[in-house]
Design a protein around this motif. Structure first.
Motif, PDB file in Angstrom:
ATOM      1  N   UNK A 252      37.747  33.997  43.269  1.00 57.54           N
ATOM      2  CA  UNK A 252      38.887  34.214  42.379  1.00 57.54           C
ATOM      3  C   UNK A 252      39.418  35.635  42.504  1.00 57.54           C
ATOM      4  N   UNK A 253      38.508  36.616  42.525  1.00 58.47           N
ATOM      5  CA  UNK A 253      38.914  38.020  42.649  1.00 58.47           C
ATOM      6  C   UNK A 253      39.507  38.283  44.033  1.00 58.47           C
ATOM      7  N   UNK A 254      38.951  37.632  45.060  1.00 62.20           N
ATOM      8  CA  UNK A 254      39.465  37.801  46.410  1.00 62.20           C
ATOM      9  C   UNK A 254      40.912  37.311  46.503  1.00 62.20           C
ATOM     10  N   UNK A 255      41.196  36.191  45.867  1.00 66.97           N
ATOM     11  CA  UNK A 255      42.575  35.680  45.836  1.00 66.97           C
ATOM     12  C   UNK A 255      43.473  36.650  45.068  1.00 66.97           C
ATOM     13  N   UNK A 256      42.958  37.164  43.961  1.00 63.12           N
ATOM     14  CA  UNK A 256      43.745  38.104  43.153  1.00 63.12           C
ATOM     15  C   UNK A 256      44.056  39.386  43.909  1.00 63.12           C
ATOM     16  N   UNK A 257      43.213  39.745  44.863  1.00 56.09           N
ATOM     17  CA  UNK A 257      43.418  40.986  45.608  1.00 56.09           C
ATOM     18  C   UNK A 257      44.661  40.938  46.491  1.00 56.09           C
ATOM     19  N   UNK A 260      46.828  42.271  43.838  1.00 55.90           N
ATOM     20  CA  UNK A 260      46.294  43.522  43.281  1.00 55.90           C
ATOM     21  C   UNK A 260      45.214  44.051  44.223  1.00 55.90           C
ATOM     22  N   UNK A 261      45.588  44.827  45.217  1.00 55.25           N
ATOM     23  CA  UNK A 261      44.645  45.268  46.257  1.00 55.25           C
ATOM     24  C   UNK A 261      43.376  45.917  45.719  1.00 55.25           C
ATOM     25  N   UNK A 262      43.480  46.604  44.568  1.00 55.38           N
ATOM     26  CA  UNK A 262      42.283  47.252  44.020  1.00 55.38           C
ATOM     27  C   UNK A 262      41.207  46.238  43.636  1.00 55.38           C
ATOM     28  N   UNK A 263      41.595  44.964  43.457  1.00 54.99           N
ATOM     29  CA  UNK A 263      40.623  43.924  43.116  1.00 54.99           C
ATOM     30  C   UNK A 263      39.641  43.674  44.257  1.00 54.99           C
ATOM     31  N   UNK A 264      40.013  44.121  45.454  1.00 58.70           N
ATOM     32  CA  UNK A 264      39.113  43.943  46.593  1.00 58.70           C
ATOM     33  C   UNK A 264      37.795  44.683  46.380  1.00 58.70           C
ATOM     34  N   UNK A 265      37.845  45.789  45.675  1.00 56.84           N
ATOM     35  CA  UNK A 265      36.624  46.538  45.371  1.00 56.84           C
ATOM     36  C   UNK A 265      35.695  45.684  44.502  1.00 56.84           C
ATOM     37  N   UNK A 266      36.290  45.014  43.509  1.00 55.73           N
ATOM     38  CA  UNK A 266      35.488  44.143  42.640  1.00 55.73           C
ATOM     39  C   UNK A 266      34.894  42.988  43.435  1.00 55.73           C
ATOM     40  N   UNK A 267      35.667  42.475  44.400  1.00 60.52           N
ATOM     41  CA  UNK A 267      35.165  41.378  45.225  1.00 60.52           C
ATOM     42  C   UNK A 267      33.945  41.821  46.040  1.00 60.52           C
ATOM     43  N   UNK A 268      34.024  43.006  46.609  1.00 62.85           N
ATOM     44  CA  UNK A 268      32.898  43.544  47.373  1.00 62.85           C
ATOM     45  C   UNK A 268      31.696  43.757  46.462  1.00 62.85           C
TER      46      UNK A 268
END
Length: 322
Positions: A252-257, A260-268
Motif C-alpha cells: 500500500x505504501x509502495x503504491x502511495x509513493x 508521494x515519493x517520501x513514502x518510499x522511505x516508509x516502504x523500505x
C-alpha cells in the motif's frame, strides 16, 4: 482392534499404487486388523482400476464431490473403531498405523495428527518441508492441539459419526474446519511426530503461490464460524499474521509513493521490519539447508502475499454461514 484406512482419490492413477502398497505393508501390533477403503471421487484416469487391482474396498462417486465428501463416504462404510486418513499421493512409513493408534490407548484422546516428510530435490519443495517442520516445532510441546491435517490423521469413529464428519460445503482445508469443531466441543487431539507419511510437496513457485491463495480464501470462510481462532490456534505461527500485515502495508505504501515519493522511505522501513521477522525461520533453515535459507526471505514474502490475497478474497466473497 480394527482400523479403517480411508483414502480419497481424484485422478490418482500415478500415485495411488505406492500409497496402497505402503498401506498394505504396515507392521500392525498384535490384535490389530485393518481395512483399506479407497473413495474414487469421479476420476477419469483409471484410478478405479488401480484400486481394484490392489484388492481393496472401492467406493465410487459418479461425479466430483470434493475430498470431504469422499472421506464421509468412506466413513459411512468403515468397520474400524479407529479411522485413519491419508491422501492418495502419500506413502506411509511401515509403522505408520502402529504410531497413529498409539495415542488412543489414552481414552481421553479422540484425534491424532502425524507428519509429512519428503525426498524432493526442488528448492521450493525443500522450503515447504522446512515450513511444515517449523509448525511441528510449534506443535511438539503442546499437550493438546486444535488442528489435524488429513494427510496423516486418526480419529475415533464414534466421535466422527457423532459430529457429522466433514462439512461437504468446504472444498479446501475442510480438515481445519472439522478440527476446530472437535476442539470447540472439547475433544482432545494430540500430535504424533513419529507417524510419518512421505509426500510430493508443491515443487514450483506458481503451484505454491496458488495453494496458499486457496488456503487463505478458505481460511477466511472458516474464521466466520470460529472467530476465536483468529487470535490463536495451535498450528499457525503468530509471526505469520504479522508478516501478512507488513506485506499488505508495504504494498500500500509502495503504491502511495508514486504520488508521494517520501513514502518510499516508509516502504523500505516496512520491508526491513519484515526481514527481521524472518530471522527465526532463517536460523532453522540454515541448520537444515543453506540454499533454502538464502531463498527463504523471498519465499516467505510470497507466502504472506498469497495468504493475504486469498484471505482478502474470502472476506470479500463469503460462502459459509456462521
Amino acid at each position: 482392534m480394527q482400523i479403517s484406512i480411508i483414502i480419497p482419490a481424484l485422478n490418482a492413477r500415478s500415485t495411488l499404487p505406492a500409497c496402497l502398497a505402503a498401506c498394505k505393508a504396515q507392521t500392525l501390533p498384535a490384535g490389530v486388523t485393518s481395512e483399506i477403503i479407497v473413495v474414487d471421487d469421479g476420476s477419469d484416469d483409471g484410478t478405479q482400476a488401480v484400486a481394484e487391482a490392489a484388492g481393496v474396498q472401492l467406493i465410487q462417486h459418479a461425479e466430483r464431490r470434493g475430498a470431504g465428501a469422499a472421506r464421509n463416504s468412506g466413513l459411512a462404510v468403515a468397520m474400524g473403531e479407529i479411522i485413519l486418513f491419508t491422501d492418495a499421493d502419500c506413502v506411509p512409513e511401515p509403522n505408520w498405523v502402529a504410531e497413529m493408534i498409539r495415542p488412543f490407548q489414552d481414552s481421553t484422546v479422540q484425534g491424532c495428527k502425524g507428519i509429512y516428510a519428503t525426498h524432493q530435490p526442488e528448492l521450493v519443495a525443500r522450503f515447504v518441508q522446512i515450513e511444515y517442520e517449523d509448525k511441528y516445532d510449534l506443535l511438539r510441546p503442546q499437550p493438546a492441539i486444535d488442528f489435524i491435517d488429513t494427510y496423516s490423521a486418526g480419529y475415533r469413529t464414534a466421535v466422527l459419526q457423532a459430529t457429522g464428519g466433514f462439512d461437504e460445503t468446504i472444498h479446501y482445508v475442510e480438515d481445519q474446519e472439522l478440527s476446530f469443531r472437535l476442539a470447540a466441543a472439547g475433544h482432545k487431539m494430540v500430535f504424533m511426530e513419529t507417524a510419518v507419511v512421505w509426500h510430493q510437496h508443491s515443487d514450483s513457485l506458481r503451484r505454491y503461490f496458488r495453494k496458499k491463495v486457496m488456503i487463505g480464501y478458505w481460511k477466511a470462510q472458516i474464521m466466520r464460524r470460529y472467530p476465536e481462532r483468529i487470535v490463536k490456534d495451535s498450528h499457525t505461527p503468530q509471526v505469520l499474521k504479522l508478516q501478512m500485515g507488513l506485506v499488505a502495508l508495504f504494498l500500500a505504501v509502495l503504491v502511495a509513493s508514486v504520488l508521494f515519493p517520501f513514502a518510499l522511505i516508509a516502504a523500505v522501513f516496512l520491508l526491513g521490519i519484515f526481514m527481521l521477522t524472518t530471522l527465526p525461520f532463517l536460523q532453522k533453515a540454515w541448520r537444515k539447508d543453506h540454499a533454502v535459507c538464502l531463498a527463504a526471505p523471498g519465499l516467505l514474502f510470497c507466502r504472506a502475499l498469497a495468504l493475504g490475497i486469498g484471505y482478502a478474497w474470502g472476506l470479500a466473497r463469503p460462502l459459509l454461514k456462521k
